[in-house]
Design a protein around this motif. Sequence first.
Motif, PDB file in Angstrom:
ATOM      1  N   CYS A  96       0.862  -1.183   0.000  1.00 26.94           N
ATOM      2  CA  CYS A  96       0.000   0.000   0.000  1.00 26.94           C
ATOM      3  C   CYS A  96       0.901   1.237   0.000  1.00 26.94           C
ATOM      4  O   CYS A  96       1.781   1.364   0.848  1.00 26.94           O
ATOM      5  CB  CYS A  96      -0.899  -0.015   1.240  1.00 26.94           C
ATOM      6  N   LEU A  97       0.681   2.103  -0.965  1.00 27.63           N
ATOM      7  CA  LEU A  97       1.456   3.339  -1.067  1.00 27.63           C
ATOM      8  C   LEU A  97       0.473   4.492  -1.247  1.00 27.63           C
ATOM      9  O   LEU A  97      -0.292   4.516  -2.222  1.00 27.63           O
ATOM     10  CB  LEU A  97       2.427   3.288  -2.255  1.00 27.63           C
ATOM     11  N   ILE A  98       0.490   5.413  -0.308  1.00 22.08           N
ATOM     12  CA  ILE A  98      -0.366   6.606  -0.377  1.00 22.08           C
ATOM     13  C   ILE A  98       0.539   7.805  -0.128  1.00 22.08           C
ATOM     14  O   ILE A  98       1.364   7.802   0.792  1.00 22.08           O
ATOM     15  CB  ILE A  98      -1.492   6.547   0.675  1.00 22.08           C
ATOM     16  N   GLU A  99       0.359   8.831  -0.943  1.00 27.12           N
ATOM     17  CA  GLU A  99       1.234   9.990  -0.854  1.00 27.12           C
ATOM     18  C   GLU A  99       0.426  11.276  -0.972  1.00 27.12           C
ATOM     19  O   GLU A  99      -0.422  11.411  -1.847  1.00 27.12           O
ATOM     20  CB  GLU A  99       2.274   9.910  -1.984  1.00 27.12           C
ATOM     21  N   ASN A 100       0.682  12.215  -0.063  1.00 22.24           N
ATOM     22  CA  ASN A 100       0.109  13.562  -0.108  1.00 22.24           C
ATOM     23  C   ASN A 100      -1.415  13.594  -0.103  1.00 22.24           C
ATOM     24  O   ASN A 100      -2.033  14.273  -0.930  1.00 22.24           O
ATOM     25  CB  ASN A 100       0.650  14.331  -1.311  1.00 22.24           C
ATOM     26  N   VAL A 101      -2.026  12.876   0.816  1.00 23.75           N
ATOM     27  CA  VAL A 101      -3.482  12.901   0.980  1.00 23.75           C
ATOM     28  C   VAL A 101      -3.786  13.197   2.444  1.00 23.75           C
ATOM     29  O   VAL A 101      -3.327  12.475   3.334  1.00 23.75           O
ATOM     30  CB  VAL A 101      -4.132  11.566   0.566  1.00 23.75           C
ATOM     31  N   GLY A 102      -4.566  14.249   2.684  1.00 23.56           N
ATOM     32  CA  GLY A 102      -4.917  14.611   4.054  1.00 23.56           C
ATOM     33  C   GLY A 102      -3.660  14.781   4.884  1.00 23.56           C
ATOM     34  O   GLY A 102      -2.706  15.429   4.467  1.00 23.56           O
ATOM     35  N   PRO A 103      -3.638  14.174   6.066  1.00 19.95           N
ATOM     36  CA  PRO A 103      -2.467  14.321   6.929  1.00 19.95           C
ATOM     37  C   PRO A 103      -1.299  13.416   6.525  1.00 19.95           C
ATOM     38  O   PRO A 103      -0.231  13.480   7.117  1.00 19.95           O
ATOM     39  CB  PRO A 103      -3.001  13.909   8.302  1.00 19.95           C
ATOM     40  N   ILE A 104      -1.491  12.582   5.503  1.00 18.01           N
ATOM     41  CA  ILE A 104      -0.467  11.609   5.113  1.00 18.01           C
ATOM     42  C   ILE A 104       0.487  12.227   4.098  1.00 18.01           C
ATOM     43  O   ILE A 104       0.094  12.567   2.989  1.00 18.01           O
ATOM     44  CB  ILE A 104      -1.112  10.342   4.507  1.00 18.01           C
ATOM     45  N   GLY A 105       1.742  12.375   4.497  1.00 23.33           N
ATOM     46  CA  GLY A 105       2.774  12.807   3.564  1.00 23.33           C
ATOM     47  C   GLY A 105       3.227  11.631   2.723  1.00 23.33           C
ATOM     48  O   GLY A 105       3.254  11.697   1.504  1.00 23.33           O
ATOM     49  N   LEU A 106       3.577  10.526   3.398  1.00 26.67           N
ATOM     50  CA  LEU A 106       3.979   9.306   2.717  1.00 26.67           C
ATOM     51  C   LEU A 106       3.632   8.124   3.603  1.00 26.67           C
ATOM     52  O   LEU A 106       4.023   8.067   4.770  1.00 26.67           O
ATOM     53  CB  LEU A 106       5.483   9.300   2.425  1.00 26.67           C
ATOM     54  N   SER A 151      -4.908  11.216  12.015  1.00 28.52           N
ATOM     55  CA  SER A 151      -3.594  10.864  11.478  1.00 28.52           C
ATOM     56  C   SER A 151      -3.660  10.141  10.136  1.00 28.52           C
ATOM     57  O   SER A 151      -2.624   9.910   9.517  1.00 28.52           O
ATOM     58  CB  SER A 151      -2.810  10.021  12.487  1.00 28.52           C
ATOM     59  N   GLY A 152      -4.876   9.738   9.684  1.00 32.29           N
ATOM     60  CA  GLY A 152      -5.018   9.158   8.350  1.00 32.29           C
ATOM     61  C   GLY A 152      -5.414   7.693   8.306  1.00 32.29           C
ATOM     62  O   GLY A 152      -5.422   7.099   7.226  1.00 32.29           O
ATOM     63  N   LYS A 153      -5.764   7.087   9.425  1.00 33.74           N
ATOM     64  CA  LYS A 153      -6.148   5.670   9.427  1.00 33.74           C
ATOM     65  C   LYS A 153      -7.348   5.415   8.519  1.00 33.74           C
ATOM     66  O   LYS A 153      -7.340   4.478   7.713  1.00 33.74           O
ATOM     67  CB  LYS A 153      -6.482   5.220  10.858  1.00 33.74           C
ATOM     68  N   THR A 154      -8.372   6.237   8.618  1.00 30.94           N
ATOM     69  CA  THR A 154      -9.568   6.068   7.800  1.00 30.94           C
ATOM     70  C   THR A 154      -9.263   6.310   6.329  1.00 30.94           C
ATOM     71  O   THR A 154      -9.813   5.627   5.456  1.00 30.94           O
ATOM     72  CB  THR A 154     -10.692   7.002   8.290  1.00 30.94           C
ATOM     73  N   ILE A 155      -8.389   7.234   6.028  1.00 30.69           N
ATOM     74  CA  ILE A 155      -8.002   7.494   4.639  1.00 30.69           C
ATOM     75  C   ILE A 155      -7.337   6.257   4.034  1.00 30.69           C
ATOM     76  O   ILE A 155      -7.633   5.880   2.898  1.00 30.69           O
ATOM     77  CB  ILE A 155      -7.079   8.725   4.547  1.00 30.69           C
ATOM     78  N   VAL A 156      -6.469   5.602   4.784  1.00 29.70           N
ATOM     79  CA  VAL A 156      -5.818   4.382   4.297  1.00 29.70           C
ATOM     80  C   VAL A 156      -6.869   3.326   3.991  1.00 29.70           C
ATOM     81  O   VAL A 156      -6.872   2.719   2.908  1.00 29.70           O
ATOM     82  CB  VAL A 156      -4.786   3.856   5.320  1.00 29.70           C
ATOM     83  N   LEU A 157      -7.787   3.086   4.921  1.00 30.31           N
ATOM     84  CA  LEU A 157      -8.827   2.074   4.717  1.00 30.31           C
ATOM     85  C   LEU A 157      -9.738   2.437   3.549  1.00 30.31           C
ATOM     86  O   LEU A 157     -10.130   1.568   2.768  1.00 30.31           O
ATOM     87  CB  LEU A 157      -9.635   1.888   5.995  1.00 30.31           C
ATOM     88  N   ALA A 158     -10.076   3.713   3.405  1.00 29.30           N
ATOM     89  CA  ALA A 158     -10.936   4.144   2.300  1.00 29.30           C
ATOM     90  C   ALA A 158     -10.265   3.895   0.954  1.00 29.30           C
ATOM     91  O   ALA A 158     -10.917   3.467  -0.004  1.00 29.30           O
ATOM     92  CB  ALA A 158     -11.287   5.623   2.457  1.00 29.30           C
ATOM     93  N   HIS A 159      -8.982   4.148   0.860  1.00 31.35           N
ATOM     94  CA  HIS A 159      -8.259   3.886  -0.396  1.00 31.35           C
ATOM     95  C   HIS A 159      -8.236   2.400  -0.718  1.00 31.35           C
ATOM     96  O   HIS A 159      -8.356   2.007  -1.883  1.00 31.35           O
ATOM     97  CB  HIS A 159      -6.842   4.452  -0.324  1.00 31.35           C
ATOM     98  N   ILE A 160      -8.081   1.576   0.293  1.00 34.48           N
ATOM     99  CA  ILE A 160      -8.093   0.123   0.063  1.00 34.48           C
ATOM    100  C   ILE A 160      -9.470  -0.321  -0.416  1.00 34.48           C
ATOM    101  O   ILE A 160      -9.585  -1.082  -1.384  1.00 34.48           O
ATOM    102  CB  ILE A 160      -7.661  -0.628   1.336  1.00 34.48           C
ATOM    103  N   VAL A 161     -10.524   0.166   0.226  1.00 29.42           N
ATOM    104  CA  VAL A 161     -11.887  -0.192  -0.187  1.00 29.42           C
ATOM    105  C   VAL A 161     -12.146   0.250  -1.623  1.00 29.42           C
ATOM    106  O   VAL A 161     -12.689  -0.511  -2.430  1.00 29.42           O
ATOM    107  CB  VAL A 161     -12.935   0.432   0.769  1.00 29.42           C
ATOM    108  N   ASP A 162     -11.759   1.469  -1.973  1.00 27.03           N
ATOM    109  CA  ASP A 162     -11.975   1.958  -3.337  1.00 27.03           C
ATOM    110  C   ASP A 162     -11.190   1.148  -4.366  1.00 27.03           C
ATOM    111  O   ASP A 162     -11.687   0.855  -5.453  1.00 27.03           O
ATOM    112  CB  ASP A 162     -11.631   3.443  -3.450  1.00 27.03           C
ATOM    113  N   ALA A 163      -9.958   0.768  -4.029  1.00 25.62           N
ATOM    114  CA  ALA A 163      -9.162  -0.040  -4.958  1.00 25.62           C
ATOM    115  C   ALA A 163      -9.812  -1.402  -5.180  1.00 25.62           C
ATOM    116  O   ALA A 163      -9.910  -1.881  -6.314  1.00 25.62           O
ATOM    117  CB  ALA A 163      -7.741  -0.204  -4.425  1.00 25.62           C
TER     118      ALA A 163
END
Length: 90
Positions: free
Chosen positions: A11-21, A45-57
């Motif tokens: 899982c790689l997420i960059e520059n979304v909400g509070p997540i820099g990398l 801190s971005g926990k929900t953003i990580v899960l949301a990206h996984i669900v969307d993928a």
Amino acid sequence: VPMPAIYLRECLIENVGPIGLFDLTLPFNPDGTPQPLILVGQNGSGKTIVLAHIVDALTELAKTAFRDAVVDDALGRSPYFKVLGNTNLR
């Protein structure tokens, strides 16, 4: 015929909400089965953003295999769990 298992390996997420990398390689047992993973962090801190990206993928992947995986809205648009835009991009 049973469907083969599908596992998220990276899982790689960059520059979304509070997540820099956020760059994570998920842990697996020697037999190829996934190990449990728990996301922890302060509120915002971005926990929900990580899960949301996984669900969307996974939803986008399912749409390639099944016509009825997602029900489009009246305008034919496919819904997303979390929409990205100016308010949450870094």
